[in-house]
Design an enzyme around this catalytic site. Structure first.
Site, short mmCIF file in Angstrom:
data_model
loop_
_atom_site.label_atom_id
_atom_site.label_comp_id
_atom_site.label_asym_id
_atom_site.label_seq_id
_atom_site.Cartn_x
_atom_site.Cartn_y
_atom_site.Cartn_z
N TRP A 31 18.09 80.37 -50.50
CA TRP A 31 18.06 79.89 -49.12
C TRP A 31 17.02 80.63 -48.29
O TRP A 31 17.31 81.18 -47.23
CB TRP A 31 19.45 80.02 -48.49
CG TRP A 31 20.47 79.06 -49.01
CD1 TRP A 31 20.36 78.22 -50.08
CD2 TRP A 31 21.80 78.87 -48.48
NE1 TRP A 31 21.52 77.51 -50.25
CE2 TRP A 31 22.43 77.87 -49.29
CE3 TRP A 31 22.52 79.43 -47.44
CZ2 TRP A 31 23.74 77.43 -49.06
CZ3 TRP A 31 23.82 78.98 -47.22
CH2 TRP A 31 24.42 78.00 -48.01
N THR B 119 9.10 73.82 -55.60
CA THR B 119 10.37 74.15 -54.97
C THR B 119 11.04 72.95 -54.30
O THR B 119 12.09 73.11 -53.66
CB THR B 119 10.20 75.27 -53.93
OG1 THR B 119 9.24 74.85 -52.95
CG2 THR B 119 9.72 76.55 -54.60
N TYR C 126 16.01 71.25 -60.97
CA TYR C 126 15.29 72.40 -60.41
C TYR C 126 15.83 73.69 -61.01
O TYR C 126 15.06 74.55 -61.48
CB TYR C 126 15.42 72.43 -58.89
CG TYR C 126 14.88 73.71 -58.28
CD1 TYR C 126 13.51 73.97 -58.25
CD2 TYR C 126 15.74 74.67 -57.75
CE1 TYR C 126 13.01 75.15 -57.70
CE2 TYR C 126 15.25 75.84 -57.19
CZ TYR C 126 13.90 76.08 -57.18
OH TYR C 126 13.42 77.25 -56.65
N ALA D 26 5.42 77.76 -57.73
CA ALA D 26 6.57 76.99 -58.20
C ALA D 26 6.60 75.65 -57.49
O ALA D 26 6.04 75.48 -56.41
CB ALA D 26 7.88 77.74 -57.94
N GLY E 148 1.67 79.95 -50.52
CA GLY E 148 3.06 79.70 -50.19
C GLY E 148 3.62 80.82 -49.33
O GLY E 148 2.94 81.82 -49.05
N ASP F 280 -4.39 76.74 -62.00
CA ASP F 280 -3.31 75.83 -62.41
C ASP F 280 -2.53 76.53 -63.50
O ASP F 280 -2.98 76.62 -64.64
CB ASP F 280 -3.91 74.52 -62.91
CG ASP F 280 -2.85 73.54 -63.41
OD1 ASP F 280 -1.64 73.83 -63.25
OD2 ASP F 280 -3.24 72.49 -63.95
N ILE F 281 -1.34 77.03 -63.18
CA ILE F 281 -0.60 77.83 -64.15
C ILE F 281 -0.14 77.01 -65.36
O ILE F 281 0.23 77.58 -66.38
CB ILE F 281 0.60 78.55 -63.50
CG1 ILE F 281 1.63 77.54 -62.96
CG2 ILE F 281 0.13 79.50 -62.41
CD1 ILE F 281 2.92 78.20 -62.49
N LYS G 113 13.89 76.49 -63.48
CA LYS G 113 13.79 77.92 -63.17
C LYS G 113 14.42 78.76 -64.29
O LYS G 113 13.95 79.86 -64.59
CB LYS G 113 14.44 78.23 -61.84
CG LYS G 113 13.79 77.55 -60.64
CD LYS G 113 12.31 77.90 -60.49
CE LYS G 113 12.11 79.31 -59.96
NZ LYS G 113 10.66 79.59 -59.71
#
Length: 285
Positions: free
Chosen positions: A149, A61, A124, A59, A10, A35-36, A128
């Site tokens: 952002w 996202t 989302y 993550a 990422g 694979d977390i 988190k």
């Protein structure tokens, strides 16, 4: 220091591997390698590699995707973080969890500080928040780093989306009632690199200084990329239909990082640098 970085393909993860490898022994893992959500796999790799620190940049996202499948969002962003935190705690190591401004509800009349109450308004943000709480509960040696952002080189983000729309001749309609901190990936990673050297565990907001609306953000980078003649029509968030409901005002204040001497430049300067590296900058102030 021996460091594992998850989500290594990422934008945040790949930049972390590139920067931290200059001074540390860094092992990058992406989904194909780790694979977390699979706790036994997480534990096996952590025990085998014996890292001093795990940075979880893995993550889901896709904010709208999370709204469509909230259980998957919690599995990846919540339980995945918990798995890493438990495994690192078992071997006495530290963990750094990348989080988001969307853990807040956006109802504040001032910028959010690091220990303001979380109250996410979409799946989302909820996932988190679960990740943050799971890490904090599982490991006393933790860093939580919230960003917002994010824009990065070589990937899909708000700047690229707007510029692609311009090149396609599309009419631009951008919301005026979503406010946060545009964050340059390179600046955020540099701040993280400084933080882990301090071993000052806790929660941090690493966004570029200042805040703006989506419309202001778009107007700024279009003007500085030579598209000042392109109009942007102002709309409210209610006029932009999407599965996820974004928080209205989630400006983050960098209070605790500043105490350590870790600050990020104004978002306008960061955008100029981004545009310059992309060979798009035509005007700088």
């Amino acid at each position: 220091m021996r460091i594992i970085v998850t989500g290594a393909n990422g934008k945040v993860g790949s930049q972390l591997v590139a920067i931290l490898s200059k001074q540390h022994d860094v092992l990058g893992y992406d989904l194909e390698d780790l694979d977390i959500v699979n706790f036994e796999q997480v534990r096996t790799i952590v025990y085998q590699q014996q890292p001093d620190l795990v940075i979880n940049a893995a993550a889901w996202t896709d904010v709208d995707g999370c709204a469509r499948d909230p259980e998957r969002a919690v599995a990846i962003n919540g339980y995945g973080a918990q798995n890493l935190a438990i495994a690192t705690h078992e071997i006495g190591s530290a963990i750094l969890q990348i989080s988001s401004n969307e853990v807040f509800d956006g109802h504040s009349t001032r910028s959010y500080h690091e220990y303001d109450a979380m109250n996410p308004v979409n799946p989302y943000g909820y996932s988190k928040m679960v990740g943050e709480r799971s890490v904090i509960q599982a490991s006393p040696r933790h860093y939580i780093v919230r960003i917002s952002w994010l824009f990065a080189h070589g990937g899909h983000n708000f700047i690229h989306a707007i510029l692609n729309a311009v090149h396609a001749g599309k009419q631009l309609r951008v919301v005026v009632d979503e406010v946060a901190n545009p964050t340059y990936n390179d600046d955020c990673v540099e701040a993280i690199a400084q933080l882990i050297e301090t071993k000052r565990y806790g929660t941090y907001h690493f966004c570029n200084a200042g805040y703006c609306s989506r419309h202001e953000f778009a107007r700024y980078f279009l003007d500085h990329a030579g598209y000042s003649d392109i109009p942007i029509f102002k709309i409210s968030r209610h006029q932009w239909s999407r599965p996820s409901t974004p928080p209205v005002y989630t400006s983050l204040a960098n209070t605790f990082g500043k105490q350590l001497g870790i600050t990020l430049r104004p978002w306008q300067d960061a955008v100029d640098m981004f545009l310059e590296k992309e060979d798009l900058l035509t005007i700088a102030e």
